[in-house]
Design a protein around this motif. Structure first.
Motif, PDB file in Angstrom:
ATOM      1  N   TYR A 238       0.837  -1.204   0.000  1.00 60.25           N
ATOM      2  CA  TYR A 238       0.000   0.000   0.000  1.00 60.25           C
ATOM      3  C   TYR A 238       0.873   1.256   0.000  1.00 60.25           C
ATOM      4  CZ  TYR A 238      -3.773   3.115   1.649  1.00 60.25           C
ATOM      5  OH  TYR A 238      -4.696   4.128   1.790  1.00 60.25           O
ATOM      6  N   GLY A 239       1.929   1.247   0.802  1.00 62.57           N
ATOM      7  CA  GLY A 239       2.833   2.392   0.866  1.00 62.57           C
ATOM      8  C   GLY A 239       3.646   2.564  -0.406  1.00 62.57           C
ATOM      9  N   LEU A 240       4.161   1.459  -0.945  1.00 60.29           N
ATOM     10  CA  LEU A 240       4.948   1.541  -2.175  1.00 60.29           C
ATOM     11  C   LEU A 240       4.097   1.997  -3.355  1.00 60.29           C
ATOM     12  CD1 LEU A 240       7.176  -1.654  -1.860  1.00 60.29           C
ATOM     13  CD2 LEU A 240       7.938   0.726  -1.808  1.00 60.29           C
ATOM     14  N   ALA A 241       2.824   1.629  -3.337  1.00 63.76           N
ATOM     15  CA  ALA A 241       1.921   2.068  -4.403  1.00 63.76           C
ATOM     16  C   ALA A 241       1.747   3.584  -4.368  1.00 63.76           C
ATOM     17  CB  ALA A 241       0.568   1.379  -4.264  1.00 63.76           C
ATOM     18  N   ALA A 242       1.642   4.146  -3.165  1.00 61.25           N
ATOM     19  CA  ALA A 242       1.514   5.599  -3.034  1.00 61.25           C
ATOM     20  C   ALA A 242       2.770   6.301  -3.531  1.00 61.25           C
ATOM     21  CB  ALA A 242       1.238   5.968  -1.574  1.00 61.25           C
ATOM     22  N   LEU A 243       3.932   5.718  -3.235  1.00 65.02           N
ATOM     23  CA  LEU A 243       5.199   6.294  -3.693  1.00 65.02           C
ATOM     24  C   LEU A 243       5.278   6.277  -5.218  1.00 65.02           C
ATOM     25  CD1 LEU A 243       7.947   7.336  -2.440  1.00 65.02           C
ATOM     26  CD2 LEU A 243       8.834   5.072  -2.993  1.00 65.02           C
ATOM     27  N   ALA A 244       4.923   5.141  -5.815  1.00 68.73           N
ATOM     28  CA  ALA A 244       4.946   5.013  -7.272  1.00 68.73           C
ATOM     29  C   ALA A 244       3.924   5.939  -7.916  1.00 68.73           C
ATOM     30  CB  ALA A 244       4.668   3.566  -7.670  1.00 68.73           C
ATOM     31  N   ASP A 245       2.780   6.089  -7.275  1.00 67.27           N
ATOM     32  CA  ASP A 245       1.734   6.963  -7.795  1.00 67.27           C
ATOM     33  C   ASP A 245       2.219   8.410  -7.850  1.00 67.27           C
ATOM     34  OD1 ASP A 245      -0.736   7.460  -8.867  1.00 67.27           O
ATOM     35  OD2 ASP A 245      -1.819   7.412  -6.969  1.00 67.27           O
ATOM     36  N   GLY A 246       2.908   8.841  -6.802  1.00 65.35           N
ATOM     37  CA  GLY A 246       3.453  10.195  -6.781  1.00 65.35           C
ATOM     38  C   GLY A 246       4.508  10.401  -7.850  1.00 65.35           C
ATOM     39  N   ALA A 247       5.371   9.404  -8.026  1.00 63.43           N
ATOM     40  CA  ALA A 247       6.417   9.494  -9.045  1.00 63.43           C
ATOM     41  C   ALA A 247       5.812   9.579 -10.441  1.00 63.43           C
ATOM     42  CB  ALA A 247       7.343   8.280  -8.943  1.00 63.43           C
ATOM     43  N   ALA A 248       4.799   8.761 -10.694  1.00 62.28           N
ATOM     44  CA  ALA A 248       4.147   8.760 -12.004  1.00 62.28           C
ATOM     45  C   ALA A 248       3.430  10.079 -12.266  1.00 62.28           C
ATOM     46  CB  ALA A 248       3.159   7.599 -12.089  1.00 62.28           C
ATOM     47  N   LYS A 249       2.853  10.658 -11.224  1.00 64.95           N
ATOM     48  CA  LYS A 249       2.159  11.942 -11.364  1.00 64.95           C
ATOM     49  C   LYS A 249       3.136  13.040 -11.771  1.00 64.95           C
ATOM     50  CE  LYS A 249      -1.303  14.851 -10.784  1.00 64.95           C
ATOM     51  NZ  LYS A 249      -2.504  14.836 -11.666  1.00 64.95           N
ATOM     52  N   ALA A 250       4.298  13.072 -11.141  1.00 63.58           N
ATOM     53  CA  ALA A 250       5.306  14.082 -11.470  1.00 63.58           C
ATOM     54  C   ALA A 250       5.787  13.911 -12.908  1.00 63.58           C
ATOM     55  CB  ALA A 250       6.481  13.975 -10.500  1.00 63.58           C
ATOM     56  N   TYR A 251       6.035  12.678 -13.296  1.00 56.36           N
ATOM     57  CA  TYR A 251       6.479  12.401 -14.669  1.00 56.36           C
ATOM     58  C   TYR A 251       5.428  12.868 -15.673  1.00 56.36           C
ATOM     59  CZ  TYR A 251       7.714   9.732 -18.842  1.00 56.36           C
ATOM     60  OH  TYR A 251       8.031   9.369 -20.127  1.00 56.36           O
ATOM     61  N   ALA A 252       4.171  12.548 -15.403  1.00 53.19           N
ATOM     62  CA  ALA A 252       3.091  12.915 -16.318  1.00 53.19           C
ATOM     63  C   ALA A 252       2.948  14.430 -16.435  1.00 53.19           C
ATOM     64  CB  ALA A 252       1.775  12.298 -15.845  1.00 53.19           C
ATOM     65  N   GLU A 253       3.079  15.123 -15.329  1.00 54.20           N
ATOM     66  CA  GLU A 253       2.943  16.578 -15.352  1.00 54.20           C
ATOM     67  C   GLU A 253       4.076  17.235 -16.136  1.00 54.20           C
ATOM     68  OE1 GLU A 253       2.531  18.367 -11.550  1.00 54.20           O
ATOM     69  OE2 GLU A 253       0.570  17.470 -11.147  1.00 54.20           O
ATOM     70  N   TYR A 254       5.289  16.782 -15.907  1.00 52.83           N
ATOM     71  CA  TYR A 254       6.426  17.439 -16.544  1.00 52.83           C
ATOM     72  C   TYR A 254       6.470  17.173 -18.042  1.00 52.83           C
ATOM     73  CZ  TYR A 254      11.100  18.989 -17.657  1.00 52.83           C
ATOM     74  OH  TYR A 254      12.161  19.636 -18.237  1.00 52.83           O
ATOM     75  N   PHE A 255       6.269  15.919 -18.419  1.00 52.00           N
ATOM     76  CA  PHE A 255       6.398  15.568 -19.829  1.00 52.00           C
ATOM     77  C   PHE A 255       5.093  15.709 -20.604  1.00 52.00           C
ATOM     78  CE2 PHE A 255      10.032  13.387 -17.910  1.00 52.00           C
ATOM     79  CZ  PHE A 255      11.047  13.885 -18.717  1.00 52.00           C
ATOM     80  N   GLY A 256       4.072  16.221 -19.940  1.00 46.83           N
ATOM     81  CA  GLY A 256       2.843  16.522 -20.653  1.00 46.83           C
ATOM     82  C   GLY A 256       2.009  15.320 -21.003  1.00 46.83           C
ATOM     83  N   TYR A 257       1.977  14.320 -20.103  1.00 48.64           N
ATOM     84  CA  TYR A 257       1.131  13.156 -20.328  1.00 48.64           C
ATOM     85  C   TYR A 257      -0.019  13.182 -19.333  1.00 48.64           C
ATOM     86  CZ  TYR A 257       4.837  11.187 -23.208  1.00 48.64           C
ATOM     87  OH  TYR A 257       5.767  10.969 -24.189  1.00 48.64           O
TER      88      TYR A 257
END
Length: 210
Positions: A180-199
């Motif tokens: 559950y905790g690792l999923a939240a960490l991965a979710d945050g990382a994916a959100k940052a990637y999506a925002e920066y690269f425009g996905y």
């Protein structure tokens, strides 16, 4: 048959044998390659959706924490850690990995690097989620009177130690909170990637970062 004819016949036979051996070797390599490709195709793909399908829901995680006296995961804090770590790395690596081509910035190298970074976070969460699901099923079977053949042996002994089923449930609960905790960490990382690269949710790429 003359010596010349014999030599020619032997050479022809050897050539045919070598050709057949080469064909067999190539066929073996082809089968091996296809088997590898089939295994990869059958293997589950690590995605956030796959992770979330395996881990406890928010309500289940809260119930697990209460039932097993496990500290609850502060998902906002963990999500923020994943998000900020990716954004910080992007800012540091941008001047190193972004190149100028014909007066325009090319973000491809930076994007590929961050794909690997974020992908590793997702893969870690997915691996933990799979492990949790496996142990959850084990605990469920041990706790069931219909599937557990050692039900009598699992009753609490005079030494006061928990039985096998209780231990399996507690172990699965701990794994569930980790996933559950690792999923939240991965979710945050994916959100940052999506925002920066425009996905955004539709997966389209920002033209400025092509």
């Amino acid at each position: 048959m003359s010596n010349a004819a014999t030599t020619i016949a032997q050479a022809h036979t050897e050539a045919q044998e070598k050709k057949a051996a080469k064909a067999t070797k190539n066929a073996s390599r082809s089968r091996s390659f296809q088997e590898t490709a089939d295994r990869k195709a059958a293997a589950p793909i690590a995605t956030l959706e796959a992770v979330k399908a395996l881990i406890p829901t928010d309500a289940q995680a809260a119930a697990i924490a209460r039932a097993f006296a496990i500290d609850e995961v502060d998902t906002d804090e963990v999500f923020g850690a994943g998000y900020n770590s990716v954004m910080d790395e992007i800012k540091i690596m941008e001047p190193i990995l972004v190149t100028i081509i014909n007066g325009e910035k090319n973000f491809r190298a930076l994007e590929m690097h961050m794909q690997r970074i974020v992908g590793a976070r997702v893969a870690s969460a997915f691996g933990q989620a799979q492990f949790y699901e496996t142990k959850r099923q084990v605990a469920r079977e041990l706790s069931s009177g219909f599937t557990n053949e050692n039900r009598d042996e699992d009753r609490m002994g005079i030494d006061g130690q928990a039985n096998r089923a209780a231990f399996a449930r507690e172990f699965a609960a701990q794994l569930g909170m980790k996933a559950y905790g690792l999923a939240a960490l991965a979710d945050g990382a994916a959100k940052a990637y999506a925002e920066y690269f425009g996905y955004p949710e539709d997966g389209k790429e920002d033209a400025d970062h092509e």
